[in-house]
Design an enzyme around this catalytic site. Structure first.
Site, short mmCIF file in Angstrom:
data_model
loop_
_atom_site.label_atom_id
_atom_site.label_comp_id
_atom_site.label_asym_id
_atom_site.label_seq_id
_atom_site.Cartn_x
_atom_site.Cartn_y
_atom_site.Cartn_z
N ARG A 165 20.24 -24.33 -18.91
CA ARG A 165 21.26 -23.82 -19.79
C ARG A 165 21.54 -22.89 -20.18
NH1 ARG A 165 19.76 -29.42 -20.18
NH2 ARG A 165 22.51 -30.24 -20.92
N GLU A 209 33.72 -30.77 -28.49
CA GLU A 209 33.25 -30.19 -29.43
C GLU A 209 34.30 -29.68 -30.43
OE1 GLU A 209 28.88 -28.96 -27.60
OE2 GLU A 209 29.96 -27.32 -28.23
N GLU A 214 30.75 -34.78 -31.46
CA GLU A 214 31.03 -34.10 -29.50
C GLU A 214 31.42 -35.79 -28.84
OE1 GLU A 214 28.70 -32.61 -26.56
OE2 GLU A 214 28.89 -33.13 -24.99
N GLU A 219 26.33 -33.36 -32.96
CA GLU A 219 25.86 -32.06 -32.45
C GLU A 219 24.85 -31.20 -33.35
OE1 GLU A 219 25.63 -29.83 -29.89
OE2 GLU A 219 27.01 -30.91 -27.78
N ARG A 268 30.39 -23.43 -18.38
CA ARG A 268 29.98 -23.39 -20.39
C ARG A 268 30.60 -22.59 -20.53
NH1 ARG A 268 25.72 -25.75 -21.41
NH2 ARG A 268 24.70 -25.43 -22.91
N HIS A 275 32.38 -27.74 -22.66
CA HIS A 275 31.72 -27.49 -21.06
C HIS A 275 32.57 -28.26 -20.13
CE1 HIS A 275 27.78 -26.84 -22.84
NE2 HIS A 275 29.01 -26.22 -23.68
N GLU A 306 29.12 -27.60 -13.92
CA GLU A 306 29.12 -27.18 -15.15
C GLU A 306 30.15 -25.80 -15.25
OE1 GLU A 306 26.52 -28.69 -17.52
OE2 GLU A 306 27.50 -27.66 -19.39
N ASP A 334 65.51 -27.12 -26.99
CA ASP A 334 65.68 -25.28 -27.34
C ASP A 334 64.52 -25.25 -26.92
OD1 ASP A 334 66.57 -22.99 -27.57
OD2 ASP A 334 67.10 -23.55 -29.67
N GLU A 347 33.77 -31.65 -21.79
CA GLU A 347 32.97 -32.06 -23.34
C GLU A 347 33.29 -30.96 -24.72
OE1 GLU A 347 28.82 -30.74 -22.13
OE2 GLU A 347 28.65 -31.60 -20.05
N1 GLU Z 1 27.91 -25.64 -28.56
C1 GLU Z 1 28.00 -25.15 -27.56
C2 GLU Z 1 27.82 -23.88 -27.42
O1 GLU Z 1 28.80 -23.67 -27.91
C3 GLU Z 1 26.84 -25.75 -26.34
C4 GLU Z 1 26.14 -26.96 -26.54
C5 GLU Z 1 25.62 -28.34 -26.02
O2 GLU Z 1 25.00 -27.64 -25.11
O3 GLU Z 1 26.05 -29.43 -26.25
O4 GLU Z 1 28.42 -24.43 -25.94
MG MG Z 2 27.08 -30.22 -26.99
#
Ligand code: GLU
Ligand code: MG
Length: 443
Positions: free
Chosen positions: A315, A133, A195, A188, A334, A244, A332, A53, A131
């Protein structure tokens, strides 16, 4: 080629001591749903005759058109290792169909399949490696979740500092039993944060895997008296949890993002894919970062992205190109967080990237410096825009981007935006503890 036939499934259920089969699907807000059937119903199930349903499912259909059918993806058959091992529980991930045999337009898995079909028509298959977390928190005397953790560990720490070690181990082992290839797991940056990385897969399987992963993590944490959360920013002042998302297009078995002749080893398609992501990422945020709370993660200082830029190394950029080249070349993104609906998030990433390729877009110059160290004027001088700052801004941006709305389809857009605007309104009118502490005495 399918791995399993209907007969295989029936045999595995009958011979494998399976008592229950969970017919799973995901609602538009990313919640995993299921109806459990007993093994006596398995023939009906593999013949697409299990009805639900839909009117009771968030964002699905109205009451007068509520019957929907579940069509199991037979290759998704797996036994749930954390359930009893006599009278076992298996699951099948399903597509949602209308009574007339057409796919239901509001099924997120169907939305992803539509974009994958488009990629295929352009000659591409799409691989995704997330990835994820998450935090493991203690529960209180009543078993309710808290944001407390006894764990004081940080990045890559190990026991006895790392109190999540055993739970992480159980998660990895259970997922391997379900066919995952676990590549790495670690503590982490934040206390109580973890992670687990599993191997990339073709996009539809990757989205299914994210849903399975979240269920496994939550179920195994609960078994150990902990609460696992994928809430993006559960505690102020420490890192939040991201998802990510590593992506690559393949053509004829070869990574279409790789070009050894380019100084960065990237193909024209890779650059255009990046440009497409940058062009639409602000409008995608309502899906990749779907909660009021998601925007509390996207602030400077916690390794989460805030600004629209790409880099082959840095990064602090929203889009990073990890060092691996050749078949492992990937982009990637993020910003996504693990509270998102992975089917919709991946569908939008792919649609945005393909749009970049179709239009032959080129990305702006790579940003190699730490963007978090630049002030607003420096960012403006480089043309670096911000991600939306609130869920409200994100939903407004989503509504204004025709690529994003057409990829999701009218049904999902209207249901999704109505839900998200209501969530925003509930938040906006709520009087928080912060306000009381800030204003009560002074005014
Ligand atoms: N925890 C971080 C985020 O909020 C990433 C950390 C990492 O580079 O794995 O994206
Ligand atoms: Mg990470």
């Amino acid at each position: 080629m399918s791995k399993f036939s209907k007969e295989d499934i029936i045999r595995m259920v009958r011979e494998g001591d399976v008592e229950f089969i969970r017919m799973q699907f995901t609602d538009i807000f990313g919640q995993l749903k299921n109806v459990a059937i007993t093994s006596s119903q398995i023939e009906k199930a593999v013949n697409n005759q299990i009805m639900i349903d839909g009117s009771s499912i968030e964002g699905f259909v109205r009451i007068h058109e509520s019957d929907q059918y579940l069509r199991p993806d037979l290759d998704s058959y797996a036994v749930l290792p954390w359930r009893p091992q006599t009278g076992k529980v298996a699951r099948l991930i399903c597509d949602v169909y209308n009574p007339d045999g057409t796919p239901f337009i509001g099924d997120p898995r169907g939305a992803l399949k539509r974009v994958l079909q488009k990629a295929l028509s352009m000659g591409y298959t799409f691989n995704v490696g997330p990835e994820c977390e998450f935090f493991l928190f203690q529960t209180d005397e009543k078993g309710l979740p808290t944001t407390r953790t006894a764990d004081e560990a940080g990045y890559f720490d190990l026991g006895p500092l790392d109190h999540g070690e055993s739970t992480r181990r159980e998660i990895c082992m259970a997922l391997e039993q379900m066919g995952f290839e676990i590549e790495a797991s670690h503590h982490e940056v934040a206390a109580g944060q973890h992670e687990v990385d599993f191997k990339y897969a073709e996009a539809l399987t990757a989205a299914d895997n994210i849903m399975t992963f979240k269920l496994a993590v939550k179920s195994l944490a609960q078994k150990n008296g902990l609460h696992a959360t994928f809430m993006p920013k559960p505690v102020f002042g420490i890192n939040g949890s991201g998802m990510h998302t590593n992506m690559s297009l393949f053509r004829d078995g070869k990574n279409a993002f790789a070009d050894p002749g380019d100084p960065r080893g990237l193909s024209k398609e890779a650059y255009s894919f990046i440009a497409g992501l940058l062009a639409h990422v602000r409008a995608m945020a309502a899906v990749t970062n779907p909660l009021v709370n998601s925007y509390k993660r996207l602030v400077p200082g916690y390794e989460a992205p805030c600004y629209l830029a790409w880099s082959a190394s840095n990064r602090s950029a929203l889009i990073r190109i990890p060092a691996a080249r050749g078949q492992a070349t990937r982009v990637e993104l993020r910003c996504p967080d693990p509270s998102c609906n992975p089917y919709l998030a991946i569908a939008l990433c792919l649609a945005a990237g393909l749009d970049g390729i179709e239009k032959g877009l080129t990305p702006p110059a790579e940003i190699t410096e730490n963007i978090f160290a630049m002030d607003e004027a420096a960012r403006a001088a480089r043309g670096i825009e911000n991600l939306p700052g609130t869920l409200k801004d994100a939903v407004d941006l989503m509504c204004a981007d025709p690529l994003i709305t057409s990829t999701l389809g009218g049904h999902i857009v209207s249901q999704y935006t109505a839900g998200k605007y209501a969530e925003w309104e509930a938040y906006r009118t709520h009087v928080s503890q912060w306000e009381v502490e800030k204003y009560l005495l002074t005014f």
